[in-house]
Design a protein around this motif. Structure first.
Motif, PDB file in Angstrom:
ATOM      1  N   VAL A  98      13.724   1.856 -17.198  1.00 19.82           N
ATOM      2  CA  VAL A  98      12.444   2.562 -16.537  1.00 19.82           C
ATOM      3  C   VAL A  98      12.045   2.706 -15.600  1.00 19.82           C
ATOM      4  CG1 VAL A  98      10.278   3.585 -17.376  1.00 19.82           C
ATOM      5  CG2 VAL A  98      11.557   3.337 -19.326  1.00 19.82           C
ATOM      6  N   LEU A  99      11.913   3.123 -14.615  1.00 18.87           N
ATOM      7  CA  LEU A  99      11.090   3.834 -13.781  1.00 18.87           C
ATOM      8  C   LEU A  99       9.638   3.438 -13.498  1.00 18.87           C
ATOM      9  CD1 LEU A  99      14.150   5.552 -11.539  1.00 18.87           C
ATOM     10  CD2 LEU A  99      13.659   3.138 -11.636  1.00 18.87           C
ATOM     11  N   ARG A 100       9.342   2.338 -13.005  1.00 22.85           N
ATOM     12  CA  ARG A 100       8.067   2.643 -12.982  1.00 22.85           C
ATOM     13  C   ARG A 100       6.526   2.875 -11.999  1.00 22.85           C
ATOM     14  NH1 ARG A 100       9.845  -0.524 -17.901  1.00 22.85           N
ATOM     15  NH2 ARG A 100       8.729   0.438 -19.749  1.00 22.85           N
ATOM     16  N   TRP A 101       6.115   3.352 -11.946  1.00 22.44           N
ATOM     17  CA  TRP A 101       4.804   3.914 -10.428  1.00 22.44           C
ATOM     18  C   TRP A 101       3.805   3.762 -10.842  1.00 22.44           C
ATOM     19  CZ3 TRP A 101       5.935   8.887  -7.680  1.00 22.44           C
ATOM     20  CH2 TRP A 101       5.006   8.893  -6.568  1.00 22.44           C
ATOM     21  N   PRO A 102       3.036   2.497 -11.063  1.00 28.16           N
ATOM     22  CA  PRO A 102       1.363   2.254 -11.313  1.00 28.16           C
ATOM     23  C   PRO A 102       0.826   3.424  -9.782  1.00 28.16           C
ATOM     24  CG  PRO A 102       2.234   0.355 -10.352  1.00 28.16           C
ATOM     25  CD  PRO A 102       3.831   0.831 -10.383  1.00 28.16           C
ATOM     26  N   ILE A 103       0.307   3.778 -10.103  1.00 24.34           N
ATOM     27  CA  ILE A 103      -0.800   5.109  -8.878  1.00 24.34           C
ATOM     28  C   ILE A 103      -2.260   4.383  -8.857  1.00 24.34           C
ATOM     29  CG2 ILE A 103      -1.616   7.450  -8.736  1.00 24.34           C
ATOM     30  CD1 ILE A 103       1.448   7.008  -8.305  1.00 24.34           C
ATOM     31  N   ASN A 104      -2.158   4.810  -7.394  1.00 26.77           N
ATOM     32  CA  ASN A 104      -3.749   4.318  -7.074  1.00 26.77           C
ATOM     33  C   ASN A 104      -4.305   4.915  -6.209  1.00 26.77           C
ATOM     34  OD1 ASN A 104      -2.908   3.219  -4.260  1.00 26.77           O
ATOM     35  ND2 ASN A 104      -2.066   0.750  -5.528  1.00 26.77           N
ATOM     36  N   SER A 105      -5.075   4.848  -5.167  1.00 32.58           N
ATOM     37  CA  SER A 105      -6.165   5.439  -4.612  1.00 32.58           C
ATOM     38  C   SER A 105      -5.333   5.831  -3.616  1.00 32.58           C
ATOM     39  CB  SER A 105      -7.818   5.140  -4.406  1.00 32.58           C
ATOM     40  OG  SER A 105      -7.557   4.334  -3.771  1.00 32.58           O
ATOM     41  N   ARG A 106      -4.556   4.857  -2.682  1.00 33.53           N
ATOM     42  CA  ARG A 106      -3.394   4.972  -1.494  1.00 33.53           C
ATOM     43  C   ARG A 106      -2.037   4.844  -1.879  1.00 33.53           C
ATOM     44  NH1 ARG A 106      -6.521   0.424  -2.712  1.00 33.53           N
ATOM     45  NH2 ARG A 106      -4.304  -0.841  -3.109  1.00 33.53           N
ATOM     46  N   SER A 107      -1.515   5.894  -3.687  1.00 34.17           N
ATOM     47  CA  SER A 107      -0.615   6.266  -3.307  1.00 34.17           C
ATOM     48  C   SER A 107       0.054   7.258  -2.444  1.00 34.17           C
ATOM     49  CB  SER A 107      -0.398   6.434  -4.437  1.00 34.17           C
ATOM     50  OG  SER A 107       0.131   4.865  -5.776  1.00 34.17           O
ATOM     51  N   THR A 108       0.773   7.319  -1.816  1.00 34.86           N
ATOM     52  CA  THR A 108       1.064   8.513  -1.720  1.00 34.86           C
ATOM     53  C   THR A 108       3.147   9.317  -2.185  1.00 34.86           C
ATOM     54  OG1 THR A 108       3.354   7.868  -0.027  1.00 34.86           O
ATOM     55  CG2 THR A 108       0.739   7.849   0.837  1.00 34.86           C
ATOM     56  N   VAL A 109       3.212  10.923  -2.553  1.00 35.57           N
ATOM     57  CA  VAL A 109       4.481  10.947  -3.018  1.00 35.57           C
ATOM     58  C   VAL A 109       5.643  10.642  -1.955  1.00 35.57           C
ATOM     59  CG1 VAL A 109       5.945  13.238  -3.118  1.00 35.57           C
ATOM     60  CG2 VAL A 109       3.915  12.848  -3.950  1.00 35.57           C
ATOM     61  N   ARG A 110       5.142  10.507  -0.784  1.00 34.99           N
ATOM     62  CA  ARG A 110       7.270   9.275   0.128  1.00 34.99           C
ATOM     63  C   ARG A 110       6.406   8.464  -0.025  1.00 34.99           C
ATOM     64  NH1 ARG A 110       7.341   8.418   6.305  1.00 34.99           N
ATOM     65  NH2 ARG A 110       7.656   6.710   6.480  1.00 34.99           N
ATOM     66  N   GLY A 111       5.401   7.489  -0.194  1.00 38.58           N
ATOM     67  CA  GLY A 111       5.730   5.935  -1.444  1.00 38.58           C
ATOM     68  C   GLY A 111       6.715   6.225  -2.044  1.00 38.58           C
ATOM     69  N   GLY A 112       6.011   6.987  -3.167  1.00 36.25           N
ATOM     70  CA  GLY A 112       6.848   6.843  -4.305  1.00 36.25           C
ATOM     71  C   GLY A 112       8.744   6.955  -3.849  1.00 36.25           C
ATOM     72  N   ILE A 113       8.717   7.740  -3.187  1.00 37.81           N
ATOM     73  CA  ILE A 113      10.310   8.404  -2.560  1.00 37.81           C
ATOM     74  C   ILE A 113      11.151   6.703  -1.490  1.00 37.81           C
ATOM     75  CG2 ILE A 113      12.190   9.961  -1.536  1.00 37.81           C
ATOM     76  CD1 ILE A 113       9.666  12.388  -2.445  1.00 37.81           C
ATOM     77  N   TYR A 114      10.409   6.327  -0.614  1.00 43.52           N
ATOM     78  CA  TYR A 114      11.271   5.410  -0.145  1.00 43.52           C
ATOM     79  C   TYR A 114       9.960   4.981   0.541  1.00 43.52           C
ATOM     80  CZ  TYR A 114      11.176   8.052   4.775  1.00 43.52           C
ATOM     81  OH  TYR A 114      10.444   8.886   5.072  1.00 43.52           O
ATOM     82  N   GLU A 115      10.337   3.770   0.661  1.00 42.40           N
ATOM     83  CA  GLU A 115       9.430   2.876   2.025  1.00 42.40           C
ATOM     84  C   GLU A 115      10.100   2.116   3.135  1.00 42.40           C
ATOM     85  OE1 GLU A 115       7.825  -0.791   0.035  1.00 42.40           O
ATOM     86  OE2 GLU A 115       6.299   0.746  -1.014  1.00 42.40           O
ATOM     87  N   TYR A 116       9.976   2.298   4.372  1.00 41.46           N
ATOM     88  CA  TYR A 116      10.605   1.450   5.589  1.00 41.46           C
ATOM     89  C   TYR A 116      10.405   1.113   6.758  1.00 41.46           C
ATOM     90  CZ  TYR A 116      13.140   2.009   9.916  1.00 41.46           C
ATOM     91  OH  TYR A 116      13.670   2.260  11.481  1.00 41.46           O
ATOM     92  N   ASP A 117      10.443  -0.243   6.674  1.00 46.40           N
ATOM     93  CA  ASP A 117       9.130  -0.798   7.416  1.00 46.40           C
ATOM     94  C   ASP A 117      10.109  -1.132   8.810  1.00 46.40           C
ATOM     95  OD1 ASP A 117       8.088  -2.848   8.390  1.00 46.40           O
ATOM     96  OD2 ASP A 117       9.394  -4.405   7.379  1.00 46.40           O
ATOM     97  N   ALA A 118      10.207   0.164   9.980  1.00 47.50           N
ATOM     98  CA  ALA A 118       9.706   0.160  11.378  1.00 47.50           C
ATOM     99  C   ALA A 118       9.421  -0.795  11.868  1.00 47.50           C
ATOM    100  CB  ALA A 118       9.524   1.270  11.611  1.00 47.50           C
ATOM    101  N   ILE A 119       8.388  -1.943  11.513  1.00 45.73           N
ATOM    102  CA  ILE A 119       7.590  -2.445  12.090  1.00 45.73           C
ATOM    103  C   ILE A 119       8.839  -3.566  12.455  1.00 45.73           C
ATOM    104  CG2 ILE A 119       5.669  -3.957  13.053  1.00 45.73           C
ATOM    105  CD1 ILE A 119       3.924  -1.620  12.152  1.00 45.73           C
ATOM    106  N   GLY A 120       8.953  -3.796  10.984  1.00 42.47           N
ATOM    107  CA  GLY A 120      10.021  -5.135  10.376  1.00 42.47           C
ATOM    108  C   GLY A 120      11.003  -5.286  11.622  1.00 42.47           C
ATOM    109  N   ARG A 121      11.768  -4.166  11.326  1.00 43.52           N
ATOM    110  CA  ARG A 121      13.050  -3.464  12.574  1.00 43.52           C
ATOM    111  C   ARG A 121      13.084  -4.045  13.212  1.00 43.52           C
ATOM    112  NH1 ARG A 121      15.474   1.321  14.206  1.00 43.52           N
ATOM    113  NH2 ARG A 121      17.677   0.546  14.347  1.00 43.52           N
TER     114      ARG A 121
END
Length: 328
Positions: A98-121
């Motif tokens: 099961v793909l589990r996605w716990p939601i909070n007040s800061r959750s975004t739909v984009r964050g559930g789709i992907y995360e991109y660490d531009a600063i780290g790059r």
């Protein structure tokens, strides 16, 4: 007569999902892909799933969601088994982890789709920036959208903790079954390989995530706020009710591996009576009852571990406190 149900709630893993008809024509603009047989019945959800006993209402709602390719919205108090139902479905229908996605007040739909660490790059410290795909990882929703051969099971847990726009934004993605990742599209490459939320490599073509099959989605809510009508009309909705005494006894037997005779033991019976018969039953969760029975009954050892009547009364008061209403 053939049973219409794909999910039965009491069967060993099976591949009846292969008999699921095509989705309604208004649900999928693309031609549906063929469902493929499961490669293994060794379910990673077995431990969570086997003791769980879904109600007939849950079973009907799950099957409606499967046929219509609609998300199932479960509303009920914490600890009522809402998030465990999806493990039961994934186990029986062999849908994998099961793909589990716990939601909070800061959750975004984009964050559930992907995360991109531009600063780290940018901070990688090389004259030539590292590959974009090395710093991009799919989230639970993104992983569900790229599943091949069979649908994934996606849990969107406590969606009522999200902001006001989240629910409609999420349903728009699930309705379309696709999402374009701009950072990958701009690369101009035919395919790139990224990691999904479980750490597995997946290939993305031209930055587009496109579902072969609608994921089976359960969204849970503790009823802390109302949802907009456009969101509600696109969900299969079920309010999880307080279980009856027979259902409570079945849950206790399954979860704690007790015999029916053990239910008649004085302290176990008192705890179940409290849960079912008193006014606080609607504000005490099933897992609170299981906690209390586990501590006061299944751990009982007359040589090393005993509870006095006073200790039992105090423990019962502590473990069976209401989860809403006045404190104290």
């Amino acid at each position: 007569m053939t049973d219409w149900r794909i999910f039965h709630g009491d069967r060993s893993p099976h591949d009846d999902i292969l008999t699921l008809p095509h989705p309604p024509p208004w649900r999928f603009a693309r031609a549906p892909k063929k469902l493929l047989p499961a490669t293994s019945d060794d379910s990673p959800e077995r431990q969570r799933a086997e003791p769980f006993r879904p109600t007939q209402e849950m079973i009907r709602a799950v099957n409606a969601a499967l046929y219509l390719r609609r998300p199932l919205l479960l509303t009920g108090r914490p600890g009522s088994g809402k998030s465990t139902l999806i493990s039961k479905v994934a186990h029986e229908l062999m849908l994998g982890t099961v793909l589990r996605w716990p939601i909070n007040s800061r959750s975004t739909v984009r964050g559930g789709i992907y995360e991109y660490d531009a600063i780290g790059r940018l901070q990688a410290g090389t004259t030539e920036p590292p590959l974009v795909e090395s710093y991009l990882k799919l989230g639970p929703l993104g992983t569900a959208l790229v599943a091949k051969g069979r649908p994934c099971a996606l849990l969107v847990d406590e969606i009522d903790k999200s902001d006001l726009d989240f629910a409609n934004d999420l349903l728009n993605i699930i309705e379309d079954g696709e999402y374009e990742i701009a950072e990958l599209r701009r690369l101009g490459e035919e395919t790139v390989t990224v990691s999904d939320s479980l750490g597995r490599p997946v290939e993305i073509s031209r930055g587009l995530l496109q579902a072969d099959h609608f994921p089976f989605v359960i969204m849970t809510s503790n009823g802390e706020r109302e949802f907009p009508a456009p969101f509600l009309r696109r969900c299969i909705r079920l309010d999880v009710e307080t279980p009856t005494r027979s259902q409570v006894e079945e849950i206790v037997i399954a979860q704690l591996k007790l015999s029916k005779e053990a239910l008649a033991e004085k302290r176990v019976k008192e705890l179940i009576d409290d849960f079912v018969n008193t006014n606080v039953a609607s504000n005490v969760s099933t897992d609170q009852l299981l906690n209390a029975i586990f501590l006061t009954a299944t751990l009982k050892d007359t040589e090393r571990r005993t509870f006095s009547d006073d200790e039992f009364t105090a423990l019962r008061a502590t473990l069976m406190r209401q989860i809403s209403g006045p404190v104290g």
